[in-house]
Design a protein around this motif. Structure first.
Motif, PDB file in Angstrom:
ATOM      1  N   ARG A   1       0.809  -1.215   0.000  1.00  0.00           N
ATOM      2  CA  ARG A   1       0.000   0.000   0.000  1.00  0.00           C
ATOM      3  C   ARG A   1       0.846   1.271   0.000  1.00  0.00           C
ATOM      4  N   GLY A   2       2.160   1.127   0.132  1.00  0.00           N
ATOM      5  CA  GLY A   2       3.037   2.265  -0.052  1.00  0.00           C
ATOM      6  C   GLY A   2       3.582   2.894   1.208  1.00  0.00           C
ATOM      7  N   MET A   3       4.441   3.919   1.002  1.00  0.00           N
ATOM      8  CA  MET A   3       5.161   4.530   2.104  1.00  0.00           C
ATOM      9  C   MET A   3       4.259   5.254   3.091  1.00  0.00           C
ATOM     10  N   ARG A   4       3.156   5.836   2.631  1.00  0.00           N
ATOM     11  CA  ARG A   4       2.281   6.545   3.566  1.00  0.00           C
ATOM     12  C   ARG A   4       1.628   5.559   4.535  1.00  0.00           C
ATOM     13  N   THR A   5       1.228   4.402   4.025  1.00  0.00           N
ATOM     14  CA  THR A   5       0.656   3.372   4.895  1.00  0.00           C
ATOM     15  C   THR A   5       1.710   2.853   5.863  1.00  0.00           C
ATOM     16  N   ILE A   6       2.931   2.651   5.368  1.00  0.00           N
ATOM     17  CA  ILE A   6       4.029   2.201   6.221  1.00  0.00           C
ATOM     18  C   ILE A   6       4.292   3.233   7.310  1.00  0.00           C
ATOM     19  N   GLN A   7       4.267   4.517   6.935  1.00  0.00           N
ATOM     20  CA  GLN A   7       4.471   5.593   7.904  1.00  0.00           C
ATOM     21  C   GLN A   7       3.424   5.520   9.013  1.00  0.00           C
ATOM     22  N   HIS A   8       2.147   5.363   8.638  1.00  0.00           N
ATOM     23  CA  HIS A   8       1.079   5.287   9.641  1.00  0.00           C
ATOM     24  C   HIS A   8       1.239   4.038  10.510  1.00  0.00           C
ATOM     25  N   PHE A   9       1.661   2.942   9.897  1.00  0.00           N
ATOM     26  CA  PHE A   9       1.809   1.676  10.625  1.00  0.00           C
ATOM     27  C   PHE A   9       2.870   1.793  11.714  1.00  0.00           C
ATOM     28  N   ILE A  10       4.041   2.347  11.364  1.00  0.00           N
ATOM     29  CA  ILE A  10       5.107   2.440  12.360  1.00  0.00           C
ATOM     30  C   ILE A  10       4.800   3.514  13.394  1.00  0.00           C
ATOM     31  N   ASP A  11       3.970   4.497  13.030  1.00  0.00           N
ATOM     32  CA  ASP A  11       3.561   5.510  14.009  1.00  0.00           C
ATOM     33  C   ASP A  11       2.750   4.886  15.145  1.00  0.00           C
ATOM     34  N   ILE A  12       2.048   3.784  14.817  1.00  0.00           N
ATOM     35  CA  ILE A  12       1.194   3.111  15.797  1.00  0.00           C
ATOM     36  C   ILE A  12       1.939   1.976  16.504  1.00  0.00           C
ATOM     37  N   ALA A  13       2.766   1.246  15.758  1.00  0.00           N
ATOM     38  CA  ALA A  13       3.403   0.033  16.277  1.00  0.00           C
ATOM     39  C   ALA A  13       4.276   0.292  17.506  1.00  0.00           C
ATOM     40  N   GLY A  14       5.159   1.301  17.437  1.00  0.00           N
ATOM     41  CA  GLY A  14       6.064   1.577  18.548  1.00  0.00           C
ATOM     42  C   GLY A  14       5.359   1.934  19.840  1.00  0.00           C
ATOM     43  N   PRO A  15       4.449   2.918  19.817  1.00  0.00           N
ATOM     44  CA  PRO A  15       3.719   3.270  21.047  1.00  0.00           C
ATOM     45  C   PRO A  15       2.894   2.113  21.600  1.00  0.00           C
TER      46      PRO A  15
END
Length: 497
Positions: A179-193
């Motif tokens: 789904r691309g870099m924007r989806t990856i960005q949102h995913f890692i924004d959630i995963a760490g916290p």
């Protein structure tokens, strides 16, 4: 087809050679990542099952708690400085690591570091996917114990249920990546916290069971002499840097999206020293508590969660750890090789296809067999790791000491003999000659048992030898444009345009 959120809507000059360009490798025109996105990137790298075990291992070296924390701080500060250095050329040009390498290795010679990094990702991608699939398997068995018979049959070293879980995790990661870099960005924004929430909850539960008196910042009963303590501290610092050497090398793949170097540096500051120390302390509280509660030190977070006895808690915690592992895998072992392999044949291999090459290659390696043979995985990854330090050293030496922080973006995509980075047939032979001896020395260190302790410093050795060789081989350029301490300071801090 390019992935939807990188540069697929951008346009690049028609003068760019198709042999060197596609929409994913071309400069990003509108970088939009803030410091928090960079912060989340490092959280995804740190908040994993591997990061948990590594953090706990430092506290079991026989050092006092304050000594371990000092080692962690020094080591992670070195990583922070290195991250800022490696980020700058990609952030200022908007291109990934593989393209930046064209300045040092030549427009086609850059395929050498690209392929090396891509091969390293093969192994690690498969191992991380298998670790995540193991957590999923435990969740399934917890709620559906009737699936237990499926854990018996084996094919190529993996049970039927193991294959199913591995396939599920493989597909989930591919879907997020696709789904691309924007989806990856949102995913890692959630995963760490999300992992912090679980870790803090687990730490609170541990402390409620043991009390603060049952927690110690030293997880070893060993007594070391002063000289042994000194050596262990130096080794610990080196191991911190070595652990981050993989994602550090390709950090430019993400720094290219940073709004500014100020944002990138701020994200590195919060994502590395602050985040790593906090995560390490929470980890040791949990691990120390398990030693008090169960009579043994449990460094596997999955096993620790399983001891809680609550099925729902176990499921939520394991699913969160799965998310964290997926996060680090996509960040470290999917996105980077996607750019690396795409760089080799831009018109034939897109960002998506490059990532899928790494994903398919990870299955072919049957990583569970590698992981279950410590000696084999040690040699396999040490051999590949012997390349990381030299590649890092050459790239930084060329950019900061030889080219004085200057890089001509358009020339990175010029495949003519008149191009600035054409060198000899598109390859800078001198960079390759600097790489070879450094790699050979790294391989020797990896394969000679008597040098095992020295192997912990292979990254520093590789950086030092390769950068020195590269500088000497480019002595004329270095003399024509000498770098003074003042000019280097301005380059490193970003105060020189």
């Amino acid at each position: 087809m390019a992935h939807p959120d990188s540069v697929s809507q951008q346009h690049y000059p028609a003068s760019y050679s198709p042999k060197l360009t596609n929409e994913d490798l071309a400069p990003v025109k509108n970088p939009h990542w803030s410091w928090y996105n960079i912060f989340s990137f490092w959280m995804s790298d740190i908040h994993s099952m591997g990061g948990y075990v590594v953090a706990a291992s430092f506290f079991a070296l026989g050092l006092a708690g304050w000594q371990v924390l000092l080692c962690l701080l020094v080591g992670i500060c070195i990583v922070q400085i290195a991250a800022n250095l490696i980020a700058r050329p990609s952030q200022m040009t908007g291109v990934p690591y593989a393209v930046v390498c064209r300045q040092a290795f030549g427009v086609f010679g850059a395929n050498i570091p690209a392929v090396i990094r891509g091969l390293i990702a093969f192994a690690w991608y498969g191992i991380q996917t298998w670790l995540a699939s193991n957590a999923l398997l435990l969740v399934l068995l917890k709620f559906w114990p009737t699936l237990t018979p499926l854990t018996v049959p084996h094919f190529v070293g993996l049970s039927a249920l193991g294959w199913i879980c591995f396939a599920v995790m493989w597909c989930v990661q591919a879907l997020v990546f696709w789904r691309g870099m924007r989806t990856i960005q949102h995913f890692i924004d959630i995963a760490g916290p999300a992992v912090y929430i679980v870790m803090l909850a687990l730490a609170v539960w541990i402390v409620s069971q043991t009390g603060w008196t049952g927690i110690s910042l030293t997880l070893s009963d060993k007594t070391l002499t002063v000289s042994q303590q000194t050596w262990q501290m130096i080794t610990a610092i080196s191991l911190v840097v070595s652990y981050f050497s993989g994602p550090l090398l390709n950090f430019g793949d993400f720094a290219r999206y940073g709004k500014s170097m100020k944002e990138v540096r701020r994200g590195n500051r919060w994502g590395l020293p602050f985040n790593f120390l906090l995560f390490s302390v929470i980890t040791v509280v949990i691990v120390s508590g398990t030693k008090n509660l169960y009579g043994q030190m449990i460094t596997d977070p999955i096993e620790t969660v399983a001891h809680t006895g609550n099925g729902l808690v176990m499921a939520l915690a394991l699913l969160t750890m799965i998310v964290a592992t997926v996060g680090i895998n996509i960040v470290a072992n999917f996105v980077s090789p996607a750019f690396d392999f795409s760089n080799c044949a831009p018109q034939k291999i897109s960002f998506r296809m490059g990532g899928m090459i790494a994903a398919v290659g990870s299955v072919v390696l049957t990583p569970w067999n590698l992981f279950q043979s410590p000696e084999l995985i040690h040699y396999s990854l040490d051999v590949l790791g012997a390349f990381i330090g030299p590649l890092f050293g050459i790239l930084l030496c060329d950019f900061y000491l030889i080219k004085r922080g200057k890089i001509e973006v358009d020339e990175l995509f010029n495949a003519t003999a008149q191009g600035r980075y054409w060198y000899q047939g598109g390859v800078n032979v001198r960079a390759v000659l600097a790489l070879v001896p450094a790699v050979i020395i790294g391989l020797i260190i990896s394969f000679i048992p008597s040098l095992h302790e020295v192997a912990n410093f292979s990254w520093f050795i590789g950086v030092g030898i390769a950068s020195a060789a590269h500088y000497l081989l480019h002595a004329r350029e270095a003399v024509e444009h000498p770098a003074t301490p003042q000019s280097l300071a301005r380059l490193v801090t970003g105060k020189e345009s």
